[in-house]
Scaffold this motif. Structure first.
Motif, PDB file in Angstrom:
ATOM      1  N   TYR A 110     -85.701  26.478  62.321  1.00  0.00           N
ATOM      2  CA  TYR A 110     -85.402  27.807  62.870  1.00  0.00           C
ATOM      3  C   TYR A 110     -83.925  28.149  62.668  1.00  0.00           C
ATOM      4  CZ  TYR A 110     -84.567  31.511  66.276  1.00  0.00           C
ATOM      5  OH  TYR A 110     -84.182  32.695  66.881  1.00  0.00           O
ATOM      6  N   PHE A 111     -83.046  27.142  62.778  1.00  0.00           N
ATOM      7  CA  PHE A 111     -81.600  27.386  62.702  1.00  0.00           C
ATOM      8  C   PHE A 111     -81.040  27.351  61.279  1.00  0.00           C
ATOM      9  CE2 PHE A 111     -81.747  25.840  67.202  1.00  0.00           C
ATOM     10  CZ  PHE A 111     -81.323  27.030  67.777  1.00  0.00           C
ATOM     11  N   GLN A 112     -81.884  27.256  60.284  1.00  0.00           N
ATOM     12  CA  GLN A 112     -81.387  27.242  58.908  1.00  0.00           C
ATOM     13  C   GLN A 112     -80.618  28.516  58.561  1.00  0.00           C
ATOM     14  OE1 GLN A 112     -84.632  26.420  56.217  1.00  0.00           O
ATOM     15  NE2 GLN A 112     -84.514  24.197  56.533  1.00  0.00           N
ATOM     16  N   ALA A 126     -92.624  24.126  65.689  1.00  0.00           N
ATOM     17  CA  ALA A 126     -93.130  24.791  64.482  1.00  0.00           C
ATOM     18  C   ALA A 126     -92.159  25.848  63.949  1.00  0.00           C
ATOM     19  CB  ALA A 126     -94.483  25.423  64.766  1.00  0.00           C
ATOM     20  N   GLY A 127     -91.093  26.128  64.706  1.00  0.00           N
ATOM     21  CA  GLY A 127     -90.098  27.101  64.250  1.00  0.00           C
ATOM     22  C   GLY A 127     -90.371  28.521  64.667  1.00  0.00           C
ATOM     23  N   SER A 128     -91.246  28.711  65.681  1.00  0.00           N
ATOM     24  CA  SER A 128     -91.620  30.068  66.099  1.00  0.00           C
ATOM     25  C   SER A 128     -90.544  30.770  66.912  1.00  0.00           C
ATOM     26  CB  SER A 128     -92.920  30.020  66.919  1.00  0.00           C
ATOM     27  OG  SER A 128     -93.974  29.494  66.151  1.00  0.00           O
ATOM     28  N   GLY A 129     -89.549  30.024  67.390  1.00  0.00           N
ATOM     29  CA  GLY A 129     -88.496  30.640  68.181  1.00  0.00           C
ATOM     30  C   GLY A 129     -87.875  29.644  69.132  1.00  0.00           C
ATOM     31  N   LEU A 130     -87.004  30.159  70.009  1.00  0.00           N
ATOM     32  CA  LEU A 130     -86.358  29.321  71.018  1.00  0.00           C
ATOM     33  C   LEU A 130     -87.220  29.269  72.274  1.00  0.00           C
ATOM     34  CD1 LEU A 130     -82.654  30.558  70.755  1.00  0.00           C
ATOM     35  CD2 LEU A 130     -83.810  28.758  69.444  1.00  0.00           C
ATOM     36  N   ALA A 163     -86.431  19.904  80.613  1.00  0.00           N
ATOM     37  CA  ALA A 163     -85.674  18.963  79.789  1.00  0.00           C
ATOM     38  C   ALA A 163     -86.442  17.660  79.575  1.00  0.00           C
ATOM     39  CB  ALA A 163     -84.314  18.678  80.441  1.00  0.00           C
ATOM     40  N   ASP A 164     -87.110  17.169  80.610  1.00  0.00           N
ATOM     41  CA  ASP A 164     -87.859  15.913  80.486  1.00  0.00           C
ATOM     42  C   ASP A 164     -88.981  16.020  79.466  1.00  0.00           C
ATOM     43  OD1 ASP A 164     -86.201  14.932  82.394  1.00  0.00           O
ATOM     44  OD2 ASP A 164     -87.704  14.769  83.979  1.00  0.00           O
ATOM     45  N   LEU A 165     -89.454  17.238  79.252  1.00  0.00           N
ATOM     46  CA  LEU A 165     -90.579  17.442  78.344  1.00  0.00           C
ATOM     47  C   LEU A 165     -90.169  17.315  76.879  1.00  0.00           C
ATOM     48  CD1 LEU A 165     -93.559  18.105  79.009  1.00  0.00           C
ATOM     49  CD2 LEU A 165     -93.047  20.497  78.610  1.00  0.00           C
ATOM     50  N   VAL A 166     -88.884  17.513  76.606  1.00  0.00           N
ATOM     51  CA  VAL A 166     -88.419  17.504  75.206  1.00  0.00           C
ATOM     52  C   VAL A 166     -87.310  16.478  74.966  1.00  0.00           C
ATOM     53  CG1 VAL A 166     -89.070  19.889  74.673  1.00  0.00           C
ATOM     54  CG2 VAL A 166     -86.863  19.433  75.779  1.00  0.00           C
ATOM     55  N   LYS A 167     -87.152  15.546  75.882  1.00  0.00           N
ATOM     56  CA  LYS A 167     -86.090  14.539  75.757  1.00  0.00           C
ATOM     57  C   LYS A 167     -86.213  13.758  74.447  1.00  0.00           C
ATOM     58  CE  LYS A 167     -84.105  10.528  78.108  1.00  0.00           C
ATOM     59  NZ  LYS A 167     -84.202   9.621  79.290  1.00  0.00           N
ATOM     60  N   THR A 168     -87.432  13.304  74.156  1.00  0.00           N
ATOM     61  CA  THR A 168     -87.654  12.510  72.944  1.00  0.00           C
ATOM     62  C   THR A 168     -87.394  13.326  71.688  1.00  0.00           C
ATOM     63  OG1 THR A 168     -89.318  11.164  74.080  1.00  0.00           O
ATOM     64  CG2 THR A 168     -89.342  11.124  71.678  1.00  0.00           C
ATOM     65  N   GLN A 169     -87.860  14.578  71.674  1.00  0.00           N
ATOM     66  CA  GLN A 169     -87.682  15.429  70.489  1.00  0.00           C
ATOM     67  C   GLN A 169     -86.210  15.772  70.253  1.00  0.00           C
ATOM     68  OE1 GLN A 169     -89.910  15.758  72.854  1.00  0.00           O
ATOM     69  NE2 GLN A 169     -91.885  16.496  72.108  1.00  0.00           N
ATOM     70  N   ILE A 170     -85.427  15.918  71.327  1.00  0.00           N
ATOM     71  CA  ILE A 170     -83.991  16.186  71.167  1.00  0.00           C
ATOM     72  C   ILE A 170     -83.292  14.941  70.618  1.00  0.00           C
ATOM     73  CG2 ILE A 170     -81.839  16.666  72.416  1.00  0.00           C
ATOM     74  CD1 ILE A 170     -83.453  18.443  74.312  1.00  0.00           C
ATOM     75  N   GLU A 171     -83.646  13.778  71.170  1.00  0.00           N
ATOM     76  CA  GLU A 171     -83.006  12.536  70.719  1.00  0.00           C
ATOM     77  C   GLU A 171     -83.335  12.225  69.258  1.00  0.00           C
ATOM     78  OE1 GLU A 171     -84.383   9.676  73.518  1.00  0.00           O
ATOM     79  OE2 GLU A 171     -82.885  10.196  75.056  1.00  0.00           O
ATOM     80  N   SER A 172     -84.552  12.597  68.821  1.00  0.00           N
ATOM     81  CA  SER A 172     -84.954  12.311  67.440  1.00  0.00           C
ATOM     82  C   SER A 172     -84.476  13.368  66.451  1.00  0.00           C
ATOM     83  CB  SER A 172     -86.483  12.205  67.360  1.00  0.00           C
ATOM     84  OG  SER A 172     -87.091  13.460  67.613  1.00  0.00           O
ATOM     85  N   GLY A 173     -83.948  14.482  66.955  1.00  0.00           N
ATOM     86  CA  GLY A 173     -83.481  15.547  66.082  1.00  0.00           C
ATOM     87  C   GLY A 173     -84.549  16.551  65.712  1.00  0.00           C
ATOM     88  N   GLN A 174     -85.751  16.413  66.275  1.00  0.00           N
ATOM     89  CA  GLN A 174     -86.816  17.378  65.990  1.00  0.00           C
ATOM     90  C   GLN A 174     -86.525  18.726  66.628  1.00  0.00           C
ATOM     91  OE1 GLN A 174     -90.010  14.499  67.431  1.00  0.00           O
ATOM     92  NE2 GLN A 174     -91.108  15.567  65.802  1.00  0.00           N
ATOM     93  N   LEU A 175     -85.773  18.690  67.730  1.00  0.00           N
ATOM     94  CA  LEU A 175     -85.362  19.920  68.399  1.00  0.00           C
ATOM     95  C   LEU A 175     -83.861  19.868  68.662  1.00  0.00           C
ATOM     96  CD1 LEU A 175     -88.240  20.435  71.015  1.00  0.00           C
ATOM     97  CD2 LEU A 175     -87.805  21.830  68.986  1.00  0.00           C
ATOM     98  N   VAL A 176     -83.245  21.031  68.636  1.00  0.00           N
ATOM     99  CA  VAL A 176     -81.802  21.157  68.875  1.00  0.00           C
ATOM    100  C   VAL A 176     -81.596  21.833  70.225  1.00  0.00           C
ATOM    101  CG1 VAL A 176     -79.644  22.165  68.060  1.00  0.00           C
ATOM    102  CG2 VAL A 176     -81.357  21.339  66.411  1.00  0.00           C
TER     103      VAL A 176
END
Length: 293
Positions: A173-175, A235-239, A244-257
């Motif tokens: 999304y941030f490209q 999937a890149g549909s938006g922000l 925070a607990d729901l996306v902790k793993t995805q933030i740490e892995s770089g899947q989400l910013v």
């Protein structure tokens, strides 16, 4: 008189909920079984207790009088049996709990696993519902909600678990977009909005020290489920503004910013609550203590 306890308790359940279906769910039997029990009771007593039609169930005058006498008696019997828990090593019985969906995923798993292992006579029935449920009318022993949602006739016990929101988006999304650093930057982005059970769209509110900022975000996608919002953000549909607990793993892995670092968003502390008019069973007390720990 041939009236049996199961017939009387079935009548009390139907008369309380004014619904055969809700009474059946509460008792863990079929609707036809409840209907048969009440019909048999009426035959034994020789009076009609309920008026039935396709739209509603109402009490007759004899039914109203019988309910007023039976309900306190059944509550006294339940409490008397419950008091026997003090002679057991661990509490037993059923606890019915209503919890918002996202909160159930984030808070309950480990708590319930430990609670049930340590209390083999205990059962927990969890209903995931984002609506503000009247726990007394719906037959729940307790509920978990955020503080501002509680009624004054409820006893609220604070939980240590703190749920904060974060704004996230995918690297894809941030490209071609800048990462928002302040709440007003969100107006230039496509956001995945959250629709509350009331039908209103959740407003994104942020705080940093004494600063507070609320923004009505724009976006073509509106959802009513936090997990689906995370999937859409991946999937890149938006922000998305999600727990925070729901996306902790995805933030740490770089899947989400993560965006808006330094800004916080919360809708209040979590509480487990129950009615001031309800007897606190040993089973409910065990669940409350487990949630607090």
């Amino acid at each position: 008189m041939k009236a049996k306890m199961n017939e009387l308790s079935a009548f009390v359940a139907v008369a309380t909920h004014l619904s055969f279906q809700k009474a059946a769910i509460e008792r863990g039997v079929t609707r036809s079984a409840v209907s048969h029990a009440v019909k048999t009771l009426e035959q034994h007593l020789g009076v009609r207790l309920l008026n039935r039609n396709t739209k509603a169930v109402t009490l007759t005058e004899p039914g109203e009088e019988l309910l007023q006498r039976l309900k306190p008696a059944f509550e006294e019997v339940t409490n008397a049996l419950e008091d026997l828990n003090k002679f057991r090593g661990t509490p037993s019985g059923m606890v019915k709990l209503t919890v918002p969906r996202a909160v159930a995923h984030l808070v309950l798993g480990d708590v319930l696993d430990k609670l049930l292992r340590e209390n083999p006579g205990l059962s927990v029935d969890v209903s995931c519902d984002d609506n503000l449920v009247d726990i007394v009318a719906a037959g729940f022993d307790a509920g978990i909600r955020f503080g501002r949602s509680l009624r004054p006739d409820m006893i609220a016990v604070p939980l240590k678990h703190v749920l904060k929101f974060v704004v996230v988006g995918s690297p894809n999304y941030f490209q071609k977009r800048d990462i928002p650093k302040a709440p007003e930057d969100l107006l230039a982005h496509s956001c995945i909005r959250y629709r509350l059970p009331s039908g209103a769209v959740f407003a994104w509110g942020f705080a940093r020290g004494k600063e507070q900022f609320s923004v009505e975000v724009n976006g073509r996608l509106t959802l009513d489920d936090q997990r689906m919002m995370v999937e859409s953000a991946l999937a890149g549909s938006g922000l998305a503004l999600v727990f925070a607990d729901l996306v902790k793993t995805q933030i740490e892995s770089g899947q989400l910013v993560r965006c808006l670092k330094g800004w916080t968003c919360s809708i209040g502390d979590l509480y487990v609550y129950y009615s001031t008019r309800r007897h606190v069973s040993a089973a409910l007390r065990a669940l409350i203590n487990a949630l607090r720990e």
